[in-house]
Scaffold this motif. Structure first.
Motif, PDB file in Angstrom:
ATOM      1  N   ASP A  89      62.933  16.215  17.905  1.00  0.00           N
ATOM      2  CA  ASP A  89      62.404  15.108  18.706  1.00  0.00           C
ATOM      3  C   ASP A  89      61.862  15.565  20.050  1.00  0.00           C
ATOM      4  OD1 ASP A  89      62.958  13.285  16.802  1.00  0.00           O
ATOM      5  OD2 ASP A  89      64.988  12.894  17.522  1.00  0.00           O
ATOM      6  N   LYS A 147      59.801  16.736  23.162  1.00  0.00           N
ATOM      7  CA  LYS A 147      58.393  16.619  23.530  1.00  0.00           C
ATOM      8  C   LYS A 147      58.110  17.608  24.664  1.00  0.00           C
ATOM      9  CE  LYS A 147      57.958  12.505  21.276  1.00  0.00           C
ATOM     10  NZ  LYS A 147      58.286  12.751  19.889  1.00  0.00           N
ATOM     11  N   SER A 173      62.434  12.581   9.977  1.00  0.00           N
ATOM     12  CA  SER A 173      61.362  11.635  10.244  1.00  0.00           C
ATOM     13  C   SER A 173      61.708  10.307   9.599  1.00  0.00           C
ATOM     14  CB  SER A 173      60.055  12.163   9.677  1.00  0.00           C
ATOM     15  OG  SER A 173      60.131  12.209   8.282  1.00  0.00           O
ATOM     16  N   ASN A 174      61.031   9.309  10.039  1.00  0.00           N
ATOM     17  CA  ASN A 174      61.291   7.981   9.537  1.00  0.00           C
ATOM     18  C   ASN A 174      60.760   7.868   8.109  1.00  0.00           C
ATOM     19  OD1 ASN A 174      61.543   5.326   9.067  1.00  0.00           O
ATOM     20  ND2 ASN A 174      60.137   4.671  10.658  1.00  0.00           N
ATOM     21  N   ALA A 203      54.075   6.962  10.217  1.00  0.00           N
ATOM     22  CA  ALA A 203      53.737   7.311  11.593  1.00  0.00           C
ATOM     23  C   ALA A 203      54.345   8.661  11.965  1.00  0.00           C
ATOM     24  CB  ALA A 203      54.250   6.242  12.537  1.00  0.00           C
ATOM     25  N   GLU A 260      56.143  11.104  14.221  1.00  0.00           N
ATOM     26  CA  GLU A 260      57.065  10.968  15.339  1.00  0.00           C
ATOM     27  C   GLU A 260      57.261  12.280  16.070  1.00  0.00           C
ATOM     28  OE1 GLU A 260      60.494   9.167  13.666  1.00  0.00           O
ATOM     29  OE2 GLU A 260      59.569   7.189  13.684  1.00  0.00           O
ATOM     30  N   GLU A 261      56.765  13.362  15.468  1.00  0.00           N
ATOM     31  CA  GLU A 261      56.830  14.649  16.139  1.00  0.00           C
ATOM     32  C   GLU A 261      55.909  14.657  17.335  1.00  0.00           C
ATOM     33  OE1 GLU A 261      56.998  18.591  13.659  1.00  0.00           O
ATOM     34  OE2 GLU A 261      56.109  17.009  12.484  1.00  0.00           O
ATOM     35  N   ASP A 262      56.173  15.567  18.241  1.00  0.00           N
ATOM     36  CA  ASP A 262      55.260  15.742  19.356  1.00  0.00           C
ATOM     37  C   ASP A 262      53.894  16.138  18.805  1.00  0.00           C
ATOM     38  OD1 ASP A 262      54.396  15.822  21.883  1.00  0.00           O
ATOM     39  OD2 ASP A 262      55.299  17.756  22.388  1.00  0.00           O
TER      40      ASP A 262
END
Lengths: 258, 1036
Positions: free
Chosen positions: B88, B90, B201-202, B207, B209-211
């Motif tokens: 997660d 960033k 990941s979802n 979508a 969600e990674e940077d």
């Protein structure tokens, strides 16, 4: 086709049903081979218009199909009734071929020397009746079966109904013509207890062909002809022709074993 | 339904009852025991011991099968489902991964976060499927082939690169397979490699969600405009300027122009000087080239026209471009000779990348490089390299998970010798990669040895950097550049090894294990004569001993075969040992074996349905439409059952069989109205499971379904019990009261849930939430607490009735005046066992949404219908019953709102009786929801062979083992097929969307069904048969 008359089984023992042969006339012998060719030609000729607009195409094909089937049963098959037609009839004869011959003899006697044309004329009425019966009974039943097998419930009603009618005309007209409304014969037909012959083989072939016809529908080939119910009807026609051919020759007299 | 006069002879029993009547003793068990001779009692006790031992051995045997399934699936999965942990983290503008050289400290995106930026704005044009060889002139130095339609049609890229080397460059742009647009866009924005599952990941959404670069731009308050392929919106929902953005449907491959014309129409106004202040980055995605490829193939005039059109568009853009904007044109993948893509062939992965600017910003490190490479094999760059390149050019931080490196041409300067700049950007990128690898190793626990080589390169690069800084010589910076770039290359290849490579030996071995287990199961359940329980001990002992020896040998072999992982060797050795053992056991009982070849129409149907389904899984269409295919097969079975019923001699059998067959068909079709369509079924499918296609809540009218079910289902089940007068004793209490009440509670739960979701009664607040959870817990208590107790301690469902002598056959006369009727005699085993099905039914019904509750109720009804069909057609020995239950379970899997996609998992069921996630309950609830239908059908399997069997029939346990084995055989075949196809089609375009999810469902379903068959169905059989045996004695 799965729900027909259950009751009405006569208590007296019936002779085992025998396979049906086409009439021993030259025209019958000839036409029984021409008929499948005519059917396939009709279908091939109509195929583009069926694919383009299934409802209009199938509806337009239905009348010539009925005419061909009427011609076939009238020329080639022994009609029901008069204790003659049905192989499962009430006559004491048990030997297939011998019985048939005797029956034909009877018929000739009954008709006197009126000649063939009169005989065919006398067969047109039951033929038309069997078309009516197929249309009114077999077609709705087959349509219901199609819906149960997954045909759309809320849309495409005309498509499904016409598909049912086509299968009914192919499969049921000859069977109604030879067996009439003999409950016992029909129960045997539903229970797959009739011996295979040209007529019954055609029915089995048409139904199996229609069953197999569903296979290409889900494929992602994006072909026009994959639309409902073209493949089912095509399968039924091909299956009918094959079933008729095999039923009248190699598999004649055999029975379906479970 | 009201037939079932018990016909079998039961003189001994009725005599016992007559005696019991004389003694005014109504407790039949007591009566039997007290009046039995000692010898009989002795035999009975021996029978009991024998039964319990046999039962334990059957359980152990199936557990051994379960272990083999687990090993096979594990081995295959570990070679196939390569996972990458999504971090997660960033990257932040203010915190560069390494202290800046030359005291460049910015920390703001205005001058550039980690490095001074080169451009303010960028237009990124993605020409879908722009293959590299489309862009270079043909014939390339005297090749004697004739030019194709796709040649020389888009010369603008090559011309500018050659004529203005400081303003433009063109390079081969290599994609990481799978070469599908969605996966490529992920790579092009995150800089990571695609893997099977991006763990963490979802699951529910696509979508990203990674940077990623788009998120970084958004974070820096850059205004991003997107025009074209709407896939971007699935990946980046809400990232784009809503009033300027124009998404177009990417679905219609036949339409070559709508998307392209739309992009052109909207992109040029944005480039007009009056509008350039409204945006910072424009992303335009053209689809025409890709669609022309799919539709016509590359060698077609349509492709030529399309490429020429693109050529014109790009020339126009060059005209309209202002000085501080970067123009990027690229392909996301290529296309094969037929114009399709998705795989890993050269033509598919070789795309083109072209950058253009009006500033003299680009350069070449050698004058040989001014001409773009003649083939994509020379000087290629990876697609992930775009991520650090664009990030640094636009002054953004490099996305955290990036593995790419800056493109040389973009940073080497116009004179082609600014190695210091190149070294700096490579050092920054390498440092970010190093930071990422460090975090990844912490989170995932990568062995230090695998990172050893890259860490060594990292140290070496640092040494070079320090050296270059002290001497400040351009030549040194060149070596720094190559040192950091070597580190990046090594890290990339390590990651590729970890994430993107299938381990084919493991996959093959996994398939072999599943296949051999399938063969054992097939011989055991369909290829042996006589009682299964007599054969099981030998099989278990040989198989078990073989496995243990295999483990020991394998343990030794791990030292010899060091090139394979330890657990791989161990598993293979254990299975080889087990199979050898079982084969020797089969050899010893070979006289009782026969080929499990179908001989009846039922056998053919069982084999046919299973094989057709399995073969169909090789085609994506048949996998997508599995629900309809199952409907088709189930109806076919119903019709054949109806035909077969017509053949029955007894009129009662005939009528009953027909009735239940037709009922079965109609119920199947009714259930099929509950649909949750998967994306690929559109537009030929309409979802009815929820209120609308875009909703995951039930419609208000659907809330009524569970109430209707609660009213009717107990009545229907009661009907099946009353047919044999088995509606006695505990059944009354359980079916009439507890089951009905439980179903009502579950209906109430879903109403309360809807009220809570929709906030119908805001004044109730938390009360509603609390009470619905309480209701759910009570329902579970009724089902698994009260229901199971009822099942365990219930007496057989029998009743003795005294009445005046009549002519009924099932009476024992007593001096011709009164008689005793044993009610429920005809279905002692079936009715007793079926209680267990209803117990589980209640538990599963609670966790299904209202529409699913309806479907499940139909499933329940169908199961009882199936028992009657099997009984009236005398098919309890046939494989068709267990196979149809397998089909039925799979069918209702779809009808309870599931699909073979990860997105269709109803995660929210974890919260039905809980407020927060609690282990192990939450995953169990999701499993109960997801595989509810399969579980229900698995629990029902023993009843197929127990239904209406004579109480004293011998070998019932063996029959149950046979039926359960056949049921597992169905799932094992499906699992093997989906596994094989997924492995075989591992480079297929639809692997991620279709084959892999179906494989996962197949594997999970097999294991769940294994567990429930062993520990619920077979275990329940012991309780049921023992209970009946207390009255009738254990069959010797």
């Amino acid at each position: 086709m799965s729900t027909t008359v259950i009751g009405g089984a006569p208590p007296k023992p019936r002779p085992p049903p025998t396979p049906i042969s086409h009439l021993p006339t030259d025209s019958a012998r000839l036409y029984t081979h021409i008929h499948p060719l005519l059917l396939l030609s009709l279908y091939t000729y109509q195929f583009p218009s069926i694919v383009a607009d299934p409802v209009a195409g199938l509806a337009a094909t239905l009348v010539p199909l009925a005419a061909l089937q009427i011609a076939y049963v009238a020329v080639c098959l022994p009609p029901t009734g008069n204790g003659t037609g049905s192989g499962a009839g009430n006559g004491p004869a048990s030997g297939g071929a011998g019985g048939e011959k005797r029956k034909i003899g009877e018929k000739k006697k009954a008709n006197g020397s009126a000649g063939k044309s009169d005989g065919i004329g006398g067969r047109i009425i039951p033929a038309v009746l069997s078309v009516l019966l197929s249309l009114l009974v077999a077609a709705p039943l087959l349509t219901a079966a199609l819906v149960l097998f997954g045909a759309p419930i809320t849309t495409h009603h005309a498509h499904t109904l016409l598909c049912g009618a086509h299968i009914a005309f192919l499969a049921a007209i000859p069977l109604v013509y030879v067996h009439g409304v003999d409950g016992a014969a029909w129960r045997d037909a539903v229970a797959l207890l009739l011996p295979v012959d040209e007529v019954y083989g055609g029915l089995l072939g048409a139904v199996c062909g229609a069953w197999l016809g569903a296979v290409p529908i889900p494929l992602d080939w994006d072909r026009e002809w994959q639309k409902w119910p073209v493949t089912i009807v095509t399968g039924a026609y091909i299956g009918y022709v094959f079933g008729r051919l095999l039923g009248g020759t190699m598999l004649k007299g055999k029975k379906v074993m479970f | 339904m009201d037939h079932g006069e018990p016909q079998p002879s039961f003189k001994g029993i009725s005599a016992a009852y007559a005696k019991a009547k004389v003694e005014k003793e109504k407790q039949e068990a007591q009566a039997l025991k007290s009046t039995s001779a000692d010898a009989g009692e002795e035999a009975n006790r021996a029978g009991e011991v024998h039964f319990k031992a046999a039962h334990g051995i059957v359980i152990a045997f199936f557990t051994w099968i379960l272990i083999l399934h687990i090993l096979g699936i594990y081995l295959f999965t570990s070679g196939f489902l390569l996972t990458r942990l999504v971090l997660d983290h960033k990257s932040e503008c203010a915190s560069p991964p390494i202290d800046s050289p030359l005291s460049y400290i910015s920390g703001s995106s205005e001058p550039g976060c980690w490095h001074p930026k080169t451009f303010d704005k960028a237009i990124v044009i993605l020409v879908d499927a722009l293959r590299y060889d489309f862009t270079i002139p043909f014939p390339a130095d005297g090749a004697d082939e004739t030019a194709h339609q796709f040649h020389n049609a888009i010369p603008v890229l090559y011309e500018t690169a050659v004529n203005q080397p400081n303003n433009a460059f063109l390079l081969p742009f290599i994609a990481d397979p799978p070469t599908t647009t969605l996966q490529r866009l992920k790579g092009l924005t995150t800089g990571t490699l695609p893997t099977f599952i991006d763990a963490g990941s979802n699951f529910a959404g696509t979508a990203i969600e990674e940077d990623n670069l788009v998120a970084q731009l958004k974070n820096a308050s850059k205004r991003i405009v997107h025009i074209g392929d709407d896939t971007w919106h699935a990946l980046f929902p809400g990232y784009f300027e809503p009033n300027l953005t124009r998404p177009y449907d990417s679905f219609n491959v036949w339409d070559l122009h709508t998307v392209d014309n739309g992009v052109t129409e909207h992109v040029f106004p944005l480039m007009h000087p009056s509008n350039t202040s409204k945006w910072d980055v424009v992303i335009g995605h053209y689809l025409g080239v890709d669609h022309a490829g799919h539709r016509y193939g590359p060698d077609h005039p349509a492709m030529n026209a399309k490429l020429s059109q693109m050529d014109g568009v790009i020339r126009q853009m060059i005209e309209a471009l202002d000085d501080n904007t970067l123009l990027v044109v690229m392909g996301d993948h290529g296309m094969d000779a037929k114009g399709d893509h998705g795989g890993e062939s050269d033509d598919e992965i070789q795309a083109a990348l072209w950058m253009y600017t009006k500033q003299p910003a680009f350069g070449r490190s050698s004058s040989d490089y001014i001409h773009p490479p003649a083939t994509a094999k020379e000087r290629p760059v990876a697609q992930i390299d775009l991520v650090p390149t664009l990030s640094l050019l636009l002054g953004m931080p490099i996305p955290f998970n990036n593995l790419g490196k800056p493109i040389e041409e973009a940073f080497i300067g116009a004179s082609g010798d600014d190695y210091q700049n190149l070294a700096i950007v490579n050092r920054l990128t390498a440092a970010q990669i190093h930071r990422y690898q460090h975090e990844y190793a912490l989170a995932r626990g990568i062995e230090e040895s695998t990172r050893m080589s890259s860490l060594a390169l990292w140290t070496a690069a640092h040494a070079a950097w320090d050296m270059a800084n002290t001497t400040a010589h351009q030549g040194h910076f060149q070596s720094v550049y190559s040192a950091f770039s070597a580190y990046q290359q090594e890290t990339l290849s390590i990651c590729r090894g970890l994430w993107a490579r299938f381990d084919v030996p493991r996959m093959l071995n996994g398939v072999m294990i599943l296949l051999s287990t399938l063969v054992v199961l097939a011989i055991y359940s369909r290829g042996t004569a006589g009682d299964q329980t007599e054969l099981t001990p030998a099989l278990l002992i040989h198989g078990g001993m073989g496995t243990i020896i295999g483990v020991l040998v394998g343990f030794g072999a791990t030292f010899a075969l060091t090139s394979f992982a330890k657990e791989h060797v161990l598993i293979c050795a254990a299975v080889v040992g087990g199979m050898t053992g079982v084969s020797s056991a089969f050899w010893r009982i070979r006289s009782r074996l026969f080929l499990p070849f179908p001989t009846t129409i039922w056998g053919w149907m069982s084999v046919g349905f299973t094989l057709l389904l399995s073969i169909g899984f090789a085609a994506n269409s048949f996998t997508i439409w599995e629900d309809e295919i199952l409907l088709y097969f189930l109806c076919t079975f119903g019709v054949v059952a109806a035909l077969s019923s017509f053949r029955q001699k007894a009129i009662a059998d005939r009528a009953l069989g027909c009735y239940h067959s037709i009922l079965f068909i109609i119920l199947t079709r009714m259930a099929s109205l509950s649909r949750l369509c998967r994306e690929e079924q559109m537009p030929y499918c309409k979802s009815t499971y929820y209120a609308s296609a875009n909703s995951s809540t039930s419609a208000t009218w659907q809330l009524a379904i569970p109430y209707v079910v609660a009213l009717l289902i107990p009545v229907f089940i009661r009907g099946y019990y009353e047919g044999t007068r088995s509606y006695q004793g505990s059944a009354i209490m359980w079916l009439n009261l507890a089951l009905r009440f439980g179903l009502l509670l579950s209906a109430a739960f879903w109403t309360m849930d809807a009220a809570d979701d929709g906030d119908w009664y805001p004044w109730l607040g938390e009360t509603l939430k609390t009470s619905k959870i309480v209701v759910a817990i009570i329902t579970f208590a009724i089902s698994l607490g009260f229901g199971y107790s009822t099942f365990i301690w219930s007496k057989p469902l029998l009743e003795i009735e005294n009445r005046a002598a009549t002519s009924t056959s099932n009476v024992a006369t007593n001096n011709g005046r009164t008689s005793i009727t044993i009610l429920g005699y005809a279905n002692v085993h079936g009715s007793r066992y079926a209680l267990l099905i209803t117990v589980w039914y209640l538990a599963i019904a609670l966790v299904q949404k209202p529409m699913g509750a309806g479907a499940l109720a139909l499933a329940m009804w169908q199961i009882f219908s199936l028992f009657e069909i099997i009984d009236t057609n005398k098919l309890s020995d046939s494989p068709i019953g267990p196979v149809i239950l397998g089909l039925l379970g799979s069918f209702h899997f779809f009808k309870t709102g599931h699909q073979a996609t990860l997105a269709s998992i109803q995660w929210e069921t974890a919260f039905i009786p809980l407020r927060t996630i609690r282990y192990p309950w939450s995953p169990l609830l999701v499993i109960l929801n997801h595989f509810g239908a399969q579980i229900l059908c698995a629990v029902a399997v023993p009843a197929l062979v127990l239904w209406k069997q004579p109480p004293k029939k011998k070998g019932l346990l063996g029959d149950v083992a046979k039926a359960v084995g056949t049921h597992l055989l169905f799932y094992a075949t499906i699992n093997l097929a989906t596994t094989m196809w997924a492995g075989h089609l591992r480079r297929h375009l639809m692997l991620y969307r279709i084959f892999s999810p179906r494989f996962m469902v197949g594997g999970a379903a097999l294991l769940v069904v294994d567990l429930f068959c062993i520990f619920v169905a077979i275990a329940g059989t012991r309780i049921s048969i023992s209970s009946s045996a207390e009255v009738f004695g254990f069959p010797g």
